[in-house]
Design an enzyme around this catalytic site. Sequence first.
Site, mmCIF file in Angstrom:
data_model
loop_
_atom_site.group_PDB
_atom_site.id
_atom_site.type_symbol
_atom_site.label_atom_id
_atom_site.label_comp_id
_atom_site.label_asym_id
_atom_site.label_seq_id
_atom_site.Cartn_x
_atom_site.Cartn_y
_atom_site.Cartn_z
ATOM 1 N N GLU A 5 0.868 -1.161 0.000
ATOM 2 C CA GLU A 5 0.000 0.000 0.000
ATOM 3 C C GLU A 5 0.915 1.224 0.000
ATOM 4 O OE1 GLU A 5 -2.781 -0.006 3.251
ATOM 5 O OE2 GLU A 5 -3.623 1.908 2.573
ATOM 6 N N ARG A 59 5.457 -13.424 8.956
ATOM 7 C CA ARG A 59 6.109 -12.120 8.806
ATOM 8 C C ARG A 59 7.539 -12.215 9.319
ATOM 9 N NH1 ARG A 59 2.435 -7.747 8.457
ATOM 10 N NH2 ARG A 59 3.891 -6.255 9.322
ATOM 11 N N LYS A 118 4.400 0.155 9.894
ATOM 12 C CA LYS A 118 4.482 1.488 9.300
ATOM 13 C C LYS A 118 3.969 2.552 10.267
ATOM 14 C CE LYS A 118 3.074 -0.093 5.115
ATOM 15 N NZ LYS A 118 2.258 -0.073 3.912
HETATM 16 P P1 ATP Z 1 2.780 -2.560 8.041
HETATM 17 O O1 ATP Z 1 2.216 -3.568 8.980
HETATM 18 O O2 ATP Z 1 4.201 -2.211 8.260
HETATM 19 O O3 ATP Z 1 1.912 -1.350 7.885
HETATM 20 P P2 ATP Z 1 1.592 -3.745 5.788
HETATM 21 O O4 ATP Z 1 1.462 -5.209 5.822
HETATM 22 O O5 ATP Z 1 0.387 -2.944 6.054
HETATM 23 O O6 ATP Z 1 2.812 -3.318 6.658
HETATM 24 P P3 ATP Z 1 1.651 -3.480 2.992
HETATM 25 O O7 ATP Z 1 2.100 -2.315 2.219
HETATM 26 O O8 ATP Z 1 0.216 -3.806 2.996
HETATM 27 O O9 ATP Z 1 2.180 -3.245 4.433
HETATM 28 O O10 ATP Z 1 2.511 -4.771 2.655
HETATM 29 C C1 ATP Z 1 2.853 -5.192 1.378
HETATM 30 C C2 ATP Z 1 3.291 -6.623 1.441
HETATM 31 O O11 ATP Z 1 4.381 -6.767 2.317
HETATM 32 C C3 ATP Z 1 2.179 -7.520 1.963
HETATM 33 O O12 ATP Z 1 2.117 -8.670 1.139
HETATM 34 C C4 ATP Z 1 2.622 -7.870 3.343
HETATM 35 O O13 ATP Z 1 2.180 -9.149 3.672
HETATM 36 C C5 ATP Z 1 4.141 -7.798 3.239
HETATM 37 N N1 ATP Z 1 4.749 -7.482 4.522
HETATM 38 C C6 ATP Z 1 4.546 -6.385 5.288
HETATM 39 N N2 ATP Z 1 5.248 -6.478 6.443
HETATM 40 C C7 ATP Z 1 5.912 -7.662 6.403
HETATM 41 C C8 ATP Z 1 6.802 -8.346 7.296
HETATM 42 N N3 ATP Z 1 7.161 -7.821 8.479
HETATM 43 N N4 ATP Z 1 7.298 -9.542 6.913
HETATM 44 C C9 ATP Z 1 6.974 -10.077 5.714
HETATM 45 N N5 ATP Z 1 6.150 -9.489 4.850
HETATM 46 C C10 ATP Z 1 5.606 -8.299 5.167
HETATM 47 MG MG MG Z 2 -1.329 -3.785 4.999
#
Ligand code: ATP
Ligand code: MG
Length: 560
Positions: free
Chosen positions: A36, A261, A271
């Site tokens: 995102e 994760r 984030k």
């Molecule tokens: P955050 O929790 O930091 O806001 P998010 O999951 O909301 O992260 P996205 O931009 O939606 O962030 O994530 C894009 C991709 O990265 C998704 O497929 C998510 O599963 C993966 N991702 C995010 N954080 C991790 C992590 N700590 N380990 C592995 N994959 C991750």
């Molecule tokens: Mg997300």
Amino acid sequence: MTEPSAMPSNFIYDAVRADVEQGKRDGRVQTRFPPEPNGYLHIGHAKAIVVDFGVAADFGGICVLRLDDTNPETEETSFVESIVADIEWLGYQPADVRYASDYFQQLYDWAERLIEKGVAYVDDQDGAAISAGRGGFGKPGVNSPYRDRSVEENLELFRRMRAGEFAEGSRVLRAKIDMAHENMQMRDPVMYRIRKVAHHRTGDQWPIYPNYDWAHGQSDAIEGVTHSLCTLEFESHRPLYDWFLQQLEVEDAPRQYEFARLELTHTVTSKRRLAKLVMDGVVDGWDDARMPTLRGLRRRGYPAAAIRNFCREVGTTRTNSRQSIEALESYVRRELNTTSQRRMAVLHPLKLRLTNWPVDERGEPVVEYFEVANNPERPEDGTRQVPFTGELWIEQDDFREVPPPKYFRLSPGREVRLRGAFFVTATDVVKNDDGEVIEVLATYDPESRGGNAADGRRVKSTMHWVSAPHAVPLKAALYERLFTAEAPGEATGEALDDLNPDSRKVVDGWAEPALVDATPGEVVQFERLGYFATDLDQVMLFHRTVGLRDEWAAIQKRNG
Ligand code: ATP
Ligand code: MG
């Protein structure tokens, strides 16, 4: 296509391999990385990138970058640009850059199709009522009073939602599944909300926006994704992911697989929390060298290859766990050991004066030049000339007026080696009015040129040094963990409670002249001190990337 023996071995690879072998979807493999655009990529995203791009590459397929831009309030074009740039820095090239917003019309048309099938309806309840009606774990929800609207009424209302006739929050479109389903995700999930907010790409075209679950799987299907890889928190969404595709009768529908994760000790990868560190001014910005963002790690001097190798080799599992930051650091050190040039720098300077150093005919101190290897690991990196005179900088730590037991570095009467130069013996000290040593006086042995005594006698210690008249000034940022706790926030629920108030200390030091040639971002090894990254913007500012000692090896030994 990578040789099977060179592929990681895990459940995702097993599933993809099985599909390819059975010729599913013509044996095609297509993945996507779907961030995102509401913040900068961090080390957790690196894990997802390595999995998404890695699986595609290993099976001869493609990986697309899809910006999951369905939340106009928090998303910006500048984040999109940073994401594209950071993926490239990490070493990956998306086959295409797509946006969920590219599919808003298709998603809308598909939503109408679900209404026509009688499996989606417009609900006039507000958010609180919808939420209350969903029930809870072990407690079934209740049907909305609007659930049994006719197809015609639903279609008319949905079209009017799309035309912008209704106020925000006054209506939503929901899937009609089962309000008593044991999986909460299946209790008539919301598909569309009214949001009168401009979108960074579609502007004011849409007053309604699809929710994640409605946008995600359908975008996968539109693009022809075969394996939709995501993290474990989406496991409970999978039945919904499949349900939508079934209702739309998508052929060769994509399949979702979830993996754990990546979390690191002493690190947060959310984030929202990272944004708070920036907002509160705890760090200088998203690209502060203490941040676990790719921009931060890059400024800190972490090589992209080290991050890739770490993410690949820590494995991909379905069990959440926290990896040791020391393990990542050891990948960083391993990489830098072969790539970085060696230089001498003194970060806590103390003057060393050689009282028997010769002067030339004009009465000026003689200058010697020593030829030193740039990287003993890589002879092809050549050598450089390092100047030496009778006035030098050494580390304060390398001298003790009264040496404690087992202290083998310089002290009065003790002889040590100045690396690659001469043996020196401390004779006396000069103190200031407070009684602090401000200068060490010593003699050198002219018969030890190059750092070895002519008579073969040995010393117990070798120290680095910088010729004072030739020294160039530098600033070095020395870092400690940003969070003191291994699992920040575990004790109080708030990670920021575990912030280390002393995570950065900037010192003024001196370096040999060759350091001025370091290019922005280049990492050099300061002999005996660690790896230091040249700042990307500020001249002669160096960030301590990582120390020289492999703490990970020590931890592994301790744990047997
Ligand atoms: P955050 O929790 O930091 O806001 P998010 O999951 O909301 O992260 P996205 O931009 O939606 O962030 O994530 C894009 C991709 O990265 C998704 O497929 C998510 O599963 C993966 N991702 C995010 N954080 C991790 C992590 N700590 N380990 C592995 N994959 C991750
Ligand atoms: Mg997300």
